[in-house]
Scaffold this motif. Structure first.
Motif, short mmCIF file in Angstrom:
data_model
loop_
_atom_site.label_atom_id
_atom_site.label_comp_id
_atom_site.label_asym_id
_atom_site.label_seq_id
_atom_site.Cartn_x
_atom_site.Cartn_y
_atom_site.Cartn_z
N LEU A 30 0.83 -1.20 0.00
CA LEU A 30 0.00 0.00 0.00
C LEU A 30 0.86 1.25 0.00
O LEU A 30 1.98 1.26 0.53
CB LEU A 30 -0.90 0.02 1.25
N THR A 31 0.31 2.33 -0.55
CA THR A 31 0.93 3.64 -0.44
C THR A 31 0.61 4.24 0.92
O THR A 31 -0.22 3.70 1.68
CB THR A 31 0.40 4.59 -1.53
N ALA A 32 1.19 5.39 1.23
CA ALA A 32 0.92 6.06 2.50
C ALA A 32 -0.54 6.46 2.62
O ALA A 32 -1.09 6.54 3.72
CB ALA A 32 1.82 7.29 2.65
N SER A 33 -1.20 6.69 1.48
CA SER A 33 -2.63 7.06 1.52
C SER A 33 -3.53 5.84 1.52
O SER A 33 -4.76 5.98 1.56
CB SER A 33 -2.96 7.96 0.33
N GLY A 34 -2.96 4.63 1.45
CA GLY A 34 -3.75 3.41 1.54
C GLY A 34 -4.11 2.78 0.21
O GLY A 34 -4.80 1.76 0.19
N GLY A 35 -3.65 3.35 -0.89
CA GLY A 35 -3.92 2.77 -2.20
C GLY A 35 -2.95 1.64 -2.52
O GLY A 35 -1.83 1.61 -2.02
N ALA A 36 -3.40 0.74 -3.35
CA ALA A 36 -2.53 -0.37 -3.76
C ALA A 36 -1.40 0.14 -4.64
O ALA A 36 -1.59 1.04 -5.45
CB ALA A 36 -3.35 -1.40 -4.51
N VAL A 37 -0.23 -0.45 -4.47
CA VAL A 37 0.93 -0.11 -5.29
C VAL A 37 1.72 -1.38 -5.58
O VAL A 37 1.88 -2.24 -4.71
CB VAL A 37 1.82 0.95 -4.60
N GLY A 38 2.15 -1.56 -6.79
CA GLY A 38 2.93 -2.74 -7.14
C GLY A 38 2.09 -4.00 -7.20
O GLY A 38 0.86 -3.96 -7.16
N LYS A 39 2.81 -5.11 -7.28
CA LYS A 39 2.17 -6.41 -7.41
C LYS A 39 2.05 -7.08 -6.04
O LYS A 39 2.93 -6.90 -5.19
CB LYS A 39 2.99 -7.32 -8.32
#
Length: 88
Positions: A30-39
């Motif tokens: 997750l990113t710092a804002s809670g969104g998915a990032v990467g695999k």
């Protein structure tokens, strides 16, 4: 350390003996804002996490540290369950 969401479990009928009695979970970074990032990636669990929980994990050689002096072939390990985080 990185934050992730546990999105699934991984069951292996055959695995290295160093992973015996280890729970494997599928985590989505997750990113710092809670969104998915990467695999998504497979991580061993040293914190008792479950699907739907936000966790933090370590990668690299530190990932084997929670499992003691034996050899655990892992490069990602969940080491904590996140209750909440705050970003300014």
């Amino acid at each position: 350390m990185q934050v992730a969401l546990v999105v699934g479990t991984v069951v292996c009928s055959l695995k290295n003996a160093g992973l015996d009695d280890r729970t494997l979970l599928l985590v989505q970074p997750l990113t710092a804002s809670g969104g998915a990032v990467g695999k998504p990636l497979v991580a061993t669990d040293a914190a008792g996490a479950g699907v739907g929980e936000r966790v933090f994990y370590v990668r690299g050689s530190e990932a084997a540290f929670p499992f003691g002096p034996g050899v655990t072939p892992t490069d990602a390990t969940i080491v904590g369950i996140v209750d909440h985080w705050h970003v300014e």
